[in-house]
Design a protein around this motif. Structure first.
Motif, PDB file in Angstrom:
ATOM      1  N   CYS A 148       0.815  -1.223   0.000  1.00 46.55           N
ATOM      2  CA  CYS A 148       0.000   0.000   0.000  1.00 46.55           C
ATOM      3  C   CYS A 148       0.847   1.271   0.000  1.00 46.55           C
ATOM      4  O   CYS A 148       0.312   2.369   0.048  1.00 46.55           O
ATOM      5  CB  CYS A 148      -0.961   0.018   1.187  1.00 46.55           C
ATOM      6  N   GLY A 149       2.160   1.120  -0.038  1.00 50.41           N
ATOM      7  CA  GLY A 149       3.019   2.294  -0.048  1.00 50.41           C
ATOM      8  C   GLY A 149       4.466   1.915   0.171  1.00 50.41           C
ATOM      9  O   GLY A 149       4.840   0.747   0.092  1.00 50.41           O
ATOM     10  N   GLU A 150       5.257   2.938   0.454  1.00 49.09           N
ATOM     11  CA  GLU A 150       6.687   2.756   0.678  1.00 49.09           C
ATOM     12  C   GLU A 150       7.132   3.759   1.729  1.00 49.09           C
ATOM     13  O   GLU A 150       6.619   4.875   1.795  1.00 49.09           O
ATOM     14  CB  GLU A 150       7.423   3.003  -0.631  1.00 49.09           C
ATOM     15  N   GLU A 151       8.063   3.333   2.542  1.00 45.27           N
ATOM     16  CA  GLU A 151       8.596   4.208   3.576  1.00 45.27           C
ATOM     17  C   GLU A 151      10.099   3.958   3.682  1.00 45.27           C
ATOM     18  O   GLU A 151      10.520   2.836   3.958  1.00 45.27           O
ATOM     19  CB  GLU A 151       7.905   3.891   4.907  1.00 45.27           C
ATOM     20  N   ALA A 152      10.888   4.986   3.442  1.00 44.08           N
ATOM     21  CA  ALA A 152      12.347   4.878   3.483  1.00 44.08           C
ATOM     22  C   ALA A 152      12.854   3.739   2.597  1.00 44.08           C
ATOM     23  O   ALA A 152      13.764   3.008   2.965  1.00 44.08           O
ATOM     24  CB  ALA A 152      12.826   4.702   4.923  1.00 44.08           C
ATOM     25  N   GLY A 153      12.221   3.566   1.436  1.00 45.33           N
ATOM     26  CA  GLY A 153      12.640   2.535   0.498  1.00 45.33           C
ATOM     27  C   GLY A 153      12.126   1.146   0.801  1.00 45.33           C
ATOM     28  O   GLY A 153      12.397   0.206   0.059  1.00 45.33           O
ATOM     29  N   MET A 154      11.382   0.987   1.890  1.00 42.94           N
ATOM     30  CA  MET A 154      10.851  -0.311   2.271  1.00 42.94           C
ATOM     31  C   MET A 154       9.346  -0.375   1.973  1.00 42.94           C
ATOM     32  O   MET A 154       8.624   0.584   2.241  1.00 42.94           O
ATOM     33  CB  MET A 154      11.053  -0.579   3.770  1.00 42.94           C
ATOM     34  N   PRO A 155       8.863  -1.503   1.427  1.00 40.72           N
ATOM     35  CA  PRO A 155       7.439  -1.618   1.118  1.00 40.72           C
ATOM     36  C   PRO A 155       6.589  -1.659   2.394  1.00 40.72           C
ATOM     37  O   PRO A 155       6.945  -2.327   3.370  1.00 40.72           O
ATOM     38  CB  PRO A 155       7.329  -2.952   0.379  1.00 40.72           C
ATOM     39  N   LEU A 156       5.478  -0.946   2.372  1.00 39.18           N
ATOM     40  CA  LEU A 156       4.495  -0.965   3.451  1.00 39.18           C
ATOM     41  C   LEU A 156       3.372  -1.880   2.992  1.00 39.18           C
ATOM     42  O   LEU A 156       2.785  -1.659   1.930  1.00 39.18           O
ATOM     43  CB  LEU A 156       3.975   0.442   3.728  1.00 39.18           C
ATOM     44  N   LEU A 157       3.076  -2.917   3.773  1.00 36.43           N
ATOM     45  CA  LEU A 157       2.064  -3.896   3.409  1.00 36.43           C
ATOM     46  C   LEU A 157       0.826  -3.740   4.269  1.00 36.43           C
ATOM     47  O   LEU A 157       0.906  -3.276   5.410  1.00 36.43           O
ATOM     48  CB  LEU A 157       2.606  -5.318   3.575  1.00 36.43           C
ATOM     49  N   THR A 158      -0.313  -4.154   3.722  1.00 37.91           N
ATOM     50  CA  THR A 158      -1.563  -4.114   4.467  1.00 37.91           C
ATOM     51  C   THR A 158      -2.392  -5.341   4.132  1.00 37.91           C
ATOM     52  O   THR A 158      -2.209  -5.971   3.087  1.00 37.91           O
ATOM     53  CB  THR A 158      -2.370  -2.830   4.157  1.00 37.91           C
ATOM     54  N   VAL A 159      -3.297  -5.664   5.028  1.00 40.61           N
ATOM     55  CA  VAL A 159      -4.291  -6.712   4.796  1.00 40.61           C
ATOM     56  C   VAL A 159      -5.585  -6.274   5.463  1.00 40.61           C
ATOM     57  O   VAL A 159      -5.583  -5.800   6.598  1.00 40.61           O
ATOM     58  CB  VAL A 159      -3.821  -8.096   5.298  1.00 40.61           C
ATOM     59  N   GLU A 160      -6.672  -6.379   4.719  1.00 39.71           N
ATOM     60  CA  GLU A 160      -7.999  -6.055   5.248  1.00 39.71           C
ATOM     61  C   GLU A 160      -8.488  -7.224   6.087  1.00 39.71           C
ATOM     62  O   GLU A 160      -8.162  -8.376   5.815  1.00 39.71           O
ATOM     63  CB  GLU A 160      -8.985  -5.799   4.099  1.00 39.71           C
ATOM     64  N   PHE A 161      -9.298  -6.928   7.078  1.00 38.83           N
ATOM     65  CA  PHE A 161      -9.899  -7.992   7.867  1.00 38.83           C
ATOM     66  C   PHE A 161     -10.989  -8.669   7.042  1.00 38.83           C
ATOM     67  O   PHE A 161     -11.718  -8.007   6.316  1.00 38.83           O
ATOM     68  CB  PHE A 161     -10.494  -7.445   9.164  1.00 38.83           C
ATOM     69  N   GLY A 162     -11.089  -9.983   7.151  1.00 41.02           N
ATOM     70  CA  GLY A 162     -12.126 -10.731   6.443  1.00 41.02           C
ATOM     71  C   GLY A 162     -12.031 -12.201   6.780  1.00 41.02           C
ATOM     72  O   GLY A 162     -11.213 -12.616   7.609  1.00 41.02           O
ATOM     73  N   PRO A 163     -12.849 -13.028   6.139  1.00 42.02           N
ATOM     74  CA  PRO A 163     -12.914 -14.453   6.476  1.00 42.02           C
ATOM     75  C   PRO A 163     -11.598 -15.199   6.270  1.00 42.02           C
ATOM     76  O   PRO A 163     -11.343 -16.181   6.965  1.00 42.02           O
ATOM     77  CB  PRO A 163     -13.993 -15.007   5.550  1.00 42.02           C
ATOM     78  N   THR A 164     -10.751 -14.743   5.341  1.00 37.43           N
ATOM     79  CA  THR A 164      -9.491 -15.463   5.090  1.00 37.43           C
ATOM     80  C   THR A 164      -8.459 -15.257   6.203  1.00 37.43           C
ATOM     81  O   THR A 164      -7.513 -16.031   6.302  1.00 37.43           O
ATOM     82  CB  THR A 164      -8.859 -15.046   3.749  1.00 37.43           C
ATOM     83  N   VAL A 165      -8.626 -14.235   7.040  1.00 37.41           N
ATOM     84  CA  VAL A 165      -7.667 -13.974   8.110  1.00 37.41           C
ATOM     85  C   VAL A 165      -8.301 -14.056   9.505  1.00 37.41           C
ATOM     86  O   VAL A 165      -7.621 -13.837  10.500  1.00 37.41           O
ATOM     87  CB  VAL A 165      -6.970 -12.600   7.939  1.00 37.41           C
ATOM     88  N   GLU A 166      -9.578 -14.385   9.568  1.00 40.64           N
ATOM     89  CA  GLU A 166     -10.267 -14.401  10.861  1.00 40.64           C
ATOM     90  C   GLU A 166      -9.968 -15.685  11.626  1.00 40.64           C
ATOM     91  O   GLU A 166      -9.998 -16.780  11.076  1.00 40.64           O
ATOM     92  CB  GLU A 166     -11.782 -14.277  10.651  1.00 40.64           C
ATOM     93  N   GLY A 167      -9.656 -15.528  12.905  1.00 38.18           N
ATOM     94  CA  GLY A 167      -9.480 -16.647  13.816  1.00 38.18           C
ATOM     95  C   GLY A 167     -10.722 -16.732  14.679  1.00 38.18           C
ATOM     96  O   GLY A 167     -11.800 -17.085  14.205  1.00 38.18           O
ATOM     97  N   ARG A 168     -10.592 -16.336  15.942  1.00 38.87           N
ATOM     98  CA  ARG A 168     -11.809 -16.262  16.753  1.00 38.87           C
ATOM     99  C   ARG A 168     -12.650 -15.101  16.227  1.00 38.87           C
ATOM    100  O   ARG A 168     -12.123 -14.217  15.533  1.00 38.87           O
ATOM    101  CB  ARG A 168     -11.476 -16.118  18.236  1.00 38.87           C
ATOM    102  N   PRO A 169     -13.932 -15.079  16.517  1.00 35.67           N
ATOM    103  CA  PRO A 169     -14.798 -14.058  15.916  1.00 35.67           C
ATOM    104  C   PRO A 169     -14.266 -12.629  16.100  1.00 35.67           C
ATOM    105  O   PRO A 169     -13.880 -12.226  17.192  1.00 35.67           O
ATOM    106  CB  PRO A 169     -16.129 -14.246  16.655  1.00 35.67           C
ATOM    107  N   GLN A 170     -14.214 -11.908  14.974  1.00 34.40           N
ATOM    108  CA  GLN A 170     -13.824 -10.501  14.915  1.00 34.40           C
ATOM    109  C   GLN A 170     -12.364 -10.231  15.288  1.00 34.40           C
ATOM    110  O   GLN A 170     -12.013  -9.112  15.648  1.00 34.40           O
ATOM    111  CB  GLN A 170     -14.755  -9.638  15.782  1.00 34.40           C
ATOM    112  N   HIS A 171     -11.501 -11.238  15.175  1.00 40.46           N
ATOM    113  CA  HIS A 171     -10.081 -11.082  15.484  1.00 40.46           C
ATOM    114  C   HIS A 171      -9.220 -11.789  14.430  1.00 40.46           C
ATOM    115  O   HIS A 171      -9.613 -12.833  13.904  1.00 40.46           O
ATOM    116  CB  HIS A 171      -9.744 -11.669  16.859  1.00 40.46           C
TER     117      HIS A 171
END
Length: 127
Positions: A16-39
């Motif tokens: 989602c961007g770059e900071e000091a030459g390093m990539p900034l990564l992000t992930v949206e919350f959703g069913p593929t990353v959900e463990g216990r409910p809402q986390h």
């Protein structure tokens, strides 16, 4: 543009961007990353950290004209707070870049970068 591995793409991780030459990564919350409910699942958080660490190392190596094969020696994840149902971000920082070994520190956060939800230390062999 940085090409993320299939595992990262399957989790929905994006650059989602770059900071000091390093990539900034992000992930949206959703069913593929959900463990216990809402986390976030701990494995998804670790996947985000690991992906950010390798992305930072790839960026540093590319900048120096190097393209070695990377092999993990050790990855230590520290879970500091539960990831809630909102986007998470991560960025890696190279702490040592030698000829054969690299050390990378990574942190992940949600709303406030000063309050990370997890950190990781990666030691990587370059062959």
């Amino acid at each position: 543009m940085l090409e993320l591995p299939a595992y990262a793409r399957s989790l929905g991780i994006t650059v989602c961007g770059e900071e000091a030459g390093m990539p900034l990564l992000t992930v949206e919350f959703g069913p593929t990353v959900e463990g216990r409910p809402q986390h976030f699942h701990g494995g998804a958080t670790a996947g985000l950290l690991e992906t950010a660490g390798y992305a930072a190392l790839h960026a540093a190596l590319k900048a120096s004209g190097r393209d070695p094969q990377l092999k993990p020696i050790n990855i230590t994840v520290q879970y500091l707070a539960a990831g809630k149902s909102r986007p998470s971000f991560a960025i890696g920082r190279i702490t040592r870049l030698g000829r054969r070994n690299a050390n990378v520190a990574v942190e992940a956060w949600q709303d406030d970068r000063a309050r990370p939800i997890a950190t990781a230390v990666m030691n990587i062999l370059m062959v």
